[in-house]
Design a protein around this motif. Structure first.
Motif, PDB file in Angstrom:
ATOM      1  N   ALA A  76       0.850  -1.189   0.000  1.00  0.00           N
ATOM      2  CA  ALA A  76       0.000   0.000   0.000  1.00  0.00           C
ATOM      3  C   ALA A  76       0.887   1.242   0.000  1.00  0.00           C
ATOM      4  CB  ALA A  76      -0.889  -0.001   1.236  1.00  0.00           C
ATOM      5  N   PRO A  77       0.347   2.403  -0.384  1.00  0.00           N
ATOM      6  CA  PRO A  77       1.142   3.630  -0.317  1.00  0.00           C
ATOM      7  C   PRO A  77       1.576   3.910   1.117  1.00  0.00           C
ATOM      8  CG  PRO A  77      -0.852   3.966  -1.606  1.00  0.00           C
ATOM      9  CD  PRO A  77      -0.977   2.632  -0.946  1.00  0.00           C
ATOM     10  N   ARG A  78       2.696   4.587   1.275  1.00  0.00           N
ATOM     11  CA  ARG A  78       3.146   4.947   2.624  1.00  0.00           C
ATOM     12  C   ARG A  78       2.182   5.946   3.257  1.00  0.00           C
ATOM     13  NH1 ARG A  78       8.798   7.888   1.852  1.00  0.00           N
ATOM     14  NH2 ARG A  78       8.996   6.341   0.197  1.00  0.00           N
ATOM     15  N   SER A  79       2.243   6.071   4.561  1.00  0.00           N
ATOM     16  CA  SER A  79       1.358   6.990   5.268  1.00  0.00           C
ATOM     17  C   SER A  79       1.739   8.435   4.972  1.00  0.00           C
ATOM     18  CB  SER A  79       1.422   6.740   6.778  1.00  0.00           C
ATOM     19  OG  SER A  79       0.977   5.429   7.078  1.00  0.00           O
ATOM     20  N   ALA A  80       0.750   9.258   4.723  1.00  0.00           N
ATOM     21  CA  ALA A  80       0.969  10.677   4.451  1.00  0.00           C
ATOM     22  C   ALA A  80       0.583  11.505   5.664  1.00  0.00           C
ATOM     23  CB  ALA A  80       0.128  11.103   3.251  1.00  0.00           C
ATOM     24  N   VAL A  81       0.990  12.766   5.665  1.00  0.00           N
ATOM     25  CA  VAL A  81       0.554  13.688   6.710  1.00  0.00           C
ATOM     26  C   VAL A  81      -0.960  13.835   6.582  1.00  0.00           C
ATOM     27  CG1 VAL A  81       0.678  16.055   7.557  1.00  0.00           C
ATOM     28  CG2 VAL A  81       2.734  14.922   6.693  1.00  0.00           C
ATOM     29  N   ALA A  82      -1.686  13.512   7.625  1.00  0.00           N
ATOM     30  CA  ALA A  82      -3.144  13.502   7.559  1.00  0.00           C
ATOM     31  C   ALA A  82      -3.707  14.906   7.358  1.00  0.00           C
ATOM     32  CB  ALA A  82      -3.716  12.893   8.833  1.00  0.00           C
ATOM     33  N   ALA A  83      -4.831  14.968   6.658  1.00  0.00           N
ATOM     34  CA  ALA A  83      -5.559  16.226   6.527  1.00  0.00           C
ATOM     35  C   ALA A  83      -6.118  16.604   7.895  1.00  0.00           C
ATOM     36  CB  ALA A  83      -6.687  16.065   5.516  1.00  0.00           C
ATOM     37  N   PRO A  84      -6.477  17.870   8.087  1.00  0.00           N
ATOM     38  CA  PRO A  84      -6.984  18.293   9.396  1.00  0.00           C
ATOM     39  C   PRO A  84      -8.212  17.510   9.838  1.00  0.00           C
ATOM     40  CG  PRO A  84      -6.469  20.184   8.023  1.00  0.00           C
ATOM     41  CD  PRO A  84      -6.357  18.982   7.145  1.00  0.00           C
ATOM     42  N   VAL A  85      -8.454  17.515  11.130  1.00  0.00           N
ATOM     43  CA  VAL A  85      -9.631  16.859  11.698  1.00  0.00           C
ATOM     44  C   VAL A  85     -10.873  17.668  11.346  1.00  0.00           C
ATOM     45  CG1 VAL A  85     -10.762  16.142  13.843  1.00  0.00           C
ATOM     46  CG2 VAL A  85      -8.284  15.880  13.584  1.00  0.00           C
ATOM     47  N   ASP A  86     -11.926  16.984  10.964  1.00  0.00           N
ATOM     48  CA  ASP A  86     -13.170  17.657  10.613  1.00  0.00           C
ATOM     49  C   ASP A  86     -13.881  18.144  11.882  1.00  0.00           C
ATOM     50  OD1 ASP A  86     -15.407  18.548   9.260  1.00  0.00           O
ATOM     51  OD2 ASP A  86     -16.341  16.576   9.174  1.00  0.00           O
ATOM     52  N   HIS A  87     -14.369  19.378  11.831  1.00  0.00           N
ATOM     53  CA  HIS A  87     -15.145  19.943  12.933  1.00  0.00           C
ATOM     54  C   HIS A  87     -16.539  20.247  12.405  1.00  0.00           C
ATOM     55  CE1 HIS A  87     -11.406  20.262  15.189  1.00  0.00           C
ATOM     56  NE2 HIS A  87     -10.881  20.972  14.207  1.00  0.00           N
ATOM     57  N   ALA A 106       6.457  21.320  -0.824  1.00  0.00           N
ATOM     58  CA  ALA A 106       7.073  19.992  -0.809  1.00  0.00           C
ATOM     59  C   ALA A 106       6.452  19.039  -1.828  1.00  0.00           C
ATOM     60  CB  ALA A 106       6.973  19.385   0.583  1.00  0.00           C
ATOM     61  N   THR A 107       5.254  19.359  -2.325  1.00  0.00           N
ATOM     62  CA  THR A 107       4.563  18.451  -3.248  1.00  0.00           C
ATOM     63  C   THR A 107       4.509  18.971  -4.681  1.00  0.00           C
ATOM     64  OG1 THR A 107       2.428  19.483  -2.792  1.00  0.00           O
ATOM     65  CG2 THR A 107       3.062  17.610  -1.405  1.00  0.00           C
ATOM     66  N   THR A 108       4.787  20.241  -4.863  1.00  0.00           N
ATOM     67  CA  THR A 108       4.637  20.938  -6.160  1.00  0.00           C
ATOM     68  C   THR A 108       3.183  21.044  -6.594  1.00  0.00           C
ATOM     69  OG1 THR A 108       4.863  18.999  -7.625  1.00  0.00           O
ATOM     70  CG2 THR A 108       6.901  20.066  -6.894  1.00  0.00           C
ATOM     71  N   LEU A 109       2.261  20.687  -5.711  1.00  0.00           N
ATOM     72  CA  LEU A 109       0.839  20.864  -5.992  1.00  0.00           C
ATOM     73  C   LEU A 109       0.408  22.245  -5.526  1.00  0.00           C
ATOM     74  CD1 LEU A 109      -0.495  17.388  -4.766  1.00  0.00           C
ATOM     75  CD2 LEU A 109      -0.222  18.128  -7.142  1.00  0.00           C
ATOM     76  N   SER A 110      -0.633  22.772  -6.150  1.00  0.00           N
ATOM     77  CA  SER A 110      -1.125  24.080  -5.740  1.00  0.00           C
ATOM     78  C   SER A 110      -1.903  23.972  -4.433  1.00  0.00           C
ATOM     79  CB  SER A 110      -2.042  24.658  -6.824  1.00  0.00           C
ATOM     80  OG  SER A 110      -3.249  23.907  -6.900  1.00  0.00           O
ATOM     81  N   ASN A 111      -2.077  25.099  -3.770  1.00  0.00           N
ATOM     82  CA  ASN A 111      -2.874  25.115  -2.539  1.00  0.00           C
ATOM     83  C   ASN A 111      -4.284  24.595  -2.806  1.00  0.00           C
ATOM     84  OD1 ASN A 111      -0.619  26.335  -1.497  1.00  0.00           O
ATOM     85  ND2 ASN A 111      -1.691  28.079  -0.602  1.00  0.00           N
ATOM     86  N   ASP A 224       3.074   7.568  -3.349  1.00  0.00           N
ATOM     87  CA  ASP A 224       4.187   7.448  -2.416  1.00  0.00           C
ATOM     88  C   ASP A 224       5.028   8.733  -2.378  1.00  0.00           C
ATOM     89  OD1 ASP A 224       4.019   5.105  -1.006  1.00  0.00           O
ATOM     90  OD2 ASP A 224       5.158   3.913  -2.461  1.00  0.00           O
ATOM     91  N   THR A 225       5.238   9.315  -3.539  1.00  0.00           N
ATOM     92  CA  THR A 225       5.999  10.552  -3.626  1.00  0.00           C
ATOM     93  C   THR A 225       5.301  11.677  -2.860  1.00  0.00           C
ATOM     94  OG1 THR A 225       6.940   9.946  -5.762  1.00  0.00           O
ATOM     95  CG2 THR A 225       6.962  12.276  -5.185  1.00  0.00           C
ATOM     96  N   PHE A 226       3.996  11.802  -3.073  1.00  0.00           N
ATOM     97  CA  PHE A 226       3.239  12.831  -2.361  1.00  0.00           C
ATOM     98  C   PHE A 226       3.182  12.552  -0.856  1.00  0.00           C
ATOM     99  CE2 PHE A 226       1.149  13.344  -6.624  1.00  0.00           C
ATOM    100  CZ  PHE A 226       1.681  14.611  -6.886  1.00  0.00           C
ATOM    101  N   ALA A 227       3.048  11.278  -0.504  1.00  0.00           N
ATOM    102  CA  ALA A 227       2.956  10.917   0.917  1.00  0.00           C
ATOM    103  C   ALA A 227       4.237  11.218   1.677  1.00  0.00           C
ATOM    104  CB  ALA A 227       2.594   9.442   1.058  1.00  0.00           C
ATOM    105  N   ALA A 228       5.364  11.252   0.967  1.00  0.00           N
ATOM    106  CA  ALA A 228       6.645  11.521   1.618  1.00  0.00           C
ATOM    107  C   ALA A 228       6.813  12.994   1.985  1.00  0.00           C
ATOM    108  CB  ALA A 228       7.792  11.082   0.699  1.00  0.00           C
ATOM    109  N   ALA A 229       5.976  13.851   1.448  1.00  0.00           N
ATOM    110  CA  ALA A 229       6.092  15.289   1.698  1.00  0.00           C
ATOM    111  C   ALA A 229       5.786  15.611   3.164  1.00  0.00           C
ATOM    112  CB  ALA A 229       5.140  16.044   0.785  1.00  0.00           C
TER     113      ALA A 229
END
Length: 233
Positions: A76-87, A106-111, A224-229
């Motif tokens: 499976a893909p490696r663990s990524a930094v989790a998105a914020p907790v939903d409120h 770190a990802t080269t993706l836009s906000n 995996d590349t994105f998850a490493a960010a």
């Protein structure tokens, strides 16, 4: 007025060949009923229904075509930094935007892309908690399928069945909106009941989607590349 008829014996009133035909017809009806009962009984509650208007597309194939089996040792893909907790009772926009901004470099993706993928992860935690979908998988699909239509290409059959407005502002879902595209894809990926944090669940789902191990492997490498960010300052 109906004319009275003579009373006749039962064996004279009904020819033998009609009796056997009736018995065979009755048996056929009973057998058909049993098949229908058994078919309905094994349908998983809550499973997405096939949309006839979508035609013989990718989603229908996932339920009628045997799943492909990944090569031995698939992970499976490696663990990524989790998105914020939903409120649920408060706005998550500022926290989500800050999370996306810190990962963007770190990802080269836009906000906007990161916020869309992160929001989809947040929403699916509540809608399908056992799915454990990561934003990195959505980003991997976007990266591998970048030649398609829209900010994150969503196949016609998937859009027809899973499209929904991600920002819940009352407007119709827009395929060219990155938030809606990511949300639709996330809902599709979590519709099969698999745990995408496991190798088996991730590959089963991705092979049902791609029908190709090389394409699934390409998505895995990108995820995996994105998850490493890791977040910046």
């Amino acid at each position: 007025m109906v004319e009275p008829t003579e009373s006749v014996a039962a064996d004279e009133r009904t020819p033998p060949h009609r009796s056997w035909s009736s018995l065979l017809l009755t048996a056929g009806v009973v057998a058909t009923g049993l098949v229908l009962v058994l078919t309905v009984g094994v349908t998983r509650p809550g499973a997405p229904r096939t949309d006839p208007a979508a035609g013989p597309g990718a989603i229908a194939a996932a339920t009628t075509t045997p799943s492909l089996v990944p090569s031995a040792g698939a992970a499976a893909p490696r663990s990524a930094v989790a998105a914020p907790v939903d409120h649920p009772q408060a706005s998550d926009l500022a926290e989500l935007d800050n999370w996306a901004r810190r990962l963007s470099a770190a990802t080269t993706l836009s906000n906007a892309q990161l916020a869309a993928y992160g929001r989809a992860e947040m929403w699916l935690r509540g809608e399908a908690p056992s799915c454990r979908l990561s934003w990195a998988t959505l980003a991997g699909i976007g990266q591998a399928e970048a030649a398609g239509t829209g900010p994150l290409p969503v196949p016609d059959a998937i859009w027809a069945r899973f499209a929904a407005r991600a920002t819940q502002d009352g407007k119709p879902a827009d395929r060219m909106n990155i938030d809606d595209a990511a949300y639709a894809m996330a809902r599709y990926l979590c519709s099969g009941g698999a745990d995408l944090s496991t190798a088996g669940g991730w590959w089963h789902t991705m092979l049902d989607y791609t029908r190709s191990e090389p394409r699934a492997a390409e998505i895995l490498a990108a995820a995996d590349t994105f998850a490493a960010a890791r977040p910046g300052g």
